[in-house]
Design a protein around this motif. Structure first.
Motif: not given
Length: 536
Positions: A145-158, A163-170
């Motif tokens: 996000g423009e202000a790093c305000e959005v959680l981001s996981c690889p591929g949006s977890c497909s 998407c969990k905190l730290g960019g880890i997919c559950d």
């Protein structure tokens, strides 16, 4: 200096460690050059008094001068035109920063000027990234996000995980990889030893994606030869798509996970001969959507529990939540009936259940679609239309083929009498009695909310559901309703079964809808109860 004096003035900004010359207006009066004078600074004013000078009477100066040090040139680079100069310090306009206001803030920055220490304190990129010199956030891993305000996981977890905190997919069940892109077969088509060692492959896992994979599984890497619209394993974003994984077993193995040998199956079939066929049950290998941790995930029917929230359909064809009231697992394998369906976009699915399980069907004319009737699975011919989940509502799919099988089954009761299994809308009925069949469960749940989960009650209900007497009663009910289709009691029973069921036929069903109905804002088709038949 030729005259013995330096006729200039300089300002040191100790916070920014910058030195700038103070440009004095040549026209304005100013004090004569002197030495041994006194001076003081208060706020942004410089006070000069006394001293000795050849320009003062008797070389003794008794004058005092006041100079505003916030005048022109007193701030670094004149604040670059993006701030106000006070006491020789720049107070920057919103969106700018640094000692001379030449830097740019990142989006959504929150800044406060510290007057005591003369610096601009900014919270940028939500402390989840670094703000670059050009005002752009370089986000930490796991944010975007423009202000790093959005959680981001690889591929949006497909679309197959949370998407969990730290960019880890559950990842949901049977999905894996850092982006939940990989689809697993049951048990990986492999039998595992007691110490966790793979004892040998017993089948091949065939993964099918719609749209198709751009390359080979599981990388699906795009190449110049990849077909248009294919699915690529993009670390930034992977669109929602359908994926399935099926075990193709070796000759001597069988089962959904290739976990049984042919001998195991023969023994199980022999044991099953002594067990009467269960009625209104789904295969335990089927899947449904379950609400867990504030999001729906796909789970096996064998893993859901009473009290879980599942997906169903309301009378207008919309997806709604339904609560699971009761489950019962039949002990032995029984004969099952598999309906193979195809949607209008070519996607395929299947749903497996006992042959007596009652399913809601639909009928479509050239103009409308209607909920038609409820039919037992073994009475549903090829070409029958069933309702299948599509985004936030339902569309119709056609039965392309029917096959038989054997397997373990589970009986379900929900508070709405319906549930979506493998994407297909099914009922909880084992007879044509419909809502009267599940009414005792609902009454007990209303009177005693946790009663159906009580071990004694669950055990007693299990004995009833396994009893030959119940099978005989269900046979009598189905025979009575089938032979008395013109009787008024049957008509009332079917009306009670259908209730006010109807669903919205939208253009997503591929059905032509009159223009006047489109302008009305909804496409609604209500079943004609007079035309409902209890059997062919």
């Amino acid at each position: 200096h030729p005259e013995g004096y330096l006729n200039d003035m300089w300002l040191l900004n100790m916070s920014s460690q910058t030195v700038s010359e103070v440009i004095v207006d040549e026209i304005a009066p100013r004090p004569p050059a002197r030495r041994d004078h006194g001076g003081a600074i208060d706020r942004d004013y410089l006070y000069l008094f006394g001293g000795t000078s050849q320009e003062c009477q008797d070389y003794i100066c008794g004058d005092m001068w006041v100079y505003n040090i916030s005048g022109p040139g007193s701030c670094p680079n004149d604040c670059s035109g993006h701030g106000v100069c006070e006491w020789g310090f720049c107070i920057c306009d919103p969106g700018f920063k640094s000692a001379d206001c030449s830097g740019m803030n990142c989006p959504q920055a929150v800044c406060t000027y510290n007057y005591a220490n003369h610096f601009l304190d900014c919270l940028e990129c939500r402390n989840q990234g670094q703000c670059s010199a050009n005002g752009t956030c370089i986000c930490d891993s796991g944010f975007k996000g423009e202000a790093c305000e959005v959680l981001s996981c690889p591929g949006s977890c497909s679309g197959h995980g949370v998407c969990k905190l730290g960019g880890i997919c559950d990842c949901f069940q049977d999905y894996g990889g850092p982006d939940c892109f990989e689809k697993f077969c049951p048990g990986n088509c492999t039998r595992w030893g007691t110490v966790g060692i793979d004892t040998g492959q017993q089948g091949d896992c065939i993964v099918t994606r719609v749209p198709e994979c751009c390359g080979s599984e599981p990388s699906c890497e795009w190449t110049i030869r990849s077909p248009l619209g294919c699915i690529s394993r993009d670390p930034e974003f992977i669109p929602d798509h359908n994926v399935s994984a099926t075990c193709v077993c070796a000759d001597t193995y069988t089962g959904a996970d290739c976990g049984r040998t042919t001998a195991d199956k023969i023994i199980a079939d022999e044991n099953a001969k002594e067990v009467q066929s269960s009625r209104g049950c789904f295969s335990r290998d089927s899947e449904c959507s379950v609400l867990r941790s504030h999001s729906f995930r796909t789970m096996s029917i064998s893993d859901i529990e009473a009290g879980d929230v599942l997906v169903s359909m309301d009378s207008r064809g919309n997806l709604v939540n339904t609560r699971l009231l009761f489950t019962h697992d039949h002990q032995y394998q029984v004969p099952t009936y598999v309906l193979h369906l195809e949607m209008q976009d070519g996607r395929r699915t299947q749903v497996e259940m006992t042959g007596y399980h009652v399913m809601p069907t639909a009928e479509c004319s050239s103009v409308t679609c209607e909920m038609s009737r409820y039919r037992a699975a073994n009475d549903i011919p090829v070409g029958t239309l069933l309702m299948i989940q599509s985004s936030g509502s339902f569309e119709v799919a056609v039965v392309k083929n029917t096959t038989t099988s054997r397997g373990l089954v589970r009986y379900l009761v929900t508070d709405s009498d319906h549930v979506v299994v493998n994407g297909v809308l099914g009922s909880c009925y084992s007879t044509l009695a419909g809502m009267w069949e599940t009414l005792p469960f609902k009454v007990l749940d209303f009177v005693w909310p946790s009663g159906l989960q009580h071990p004694a009650v669950a055990s007693a209900l299990g004995l009833v559901l396994e009893s030959p007497a119940l099978r005989s009663l269900e046979d009598w009910i189905n025979a009575f309703l089938s032979t008395s289709k013109r009787d008024s009691d049957t008509e009332a029973s079917q009306s009670a079964l259908l209730g006010d069921s109807h669903f919205v036929a939208s253009t997503s069903l591929g059905v032509s809808v009159p223009e006047s109905v489109e302008k009305a804002g909804e496409h609604q088709c209500i079943a004609d109860r007079d035309s409902v038949q209890s059997s062919d």
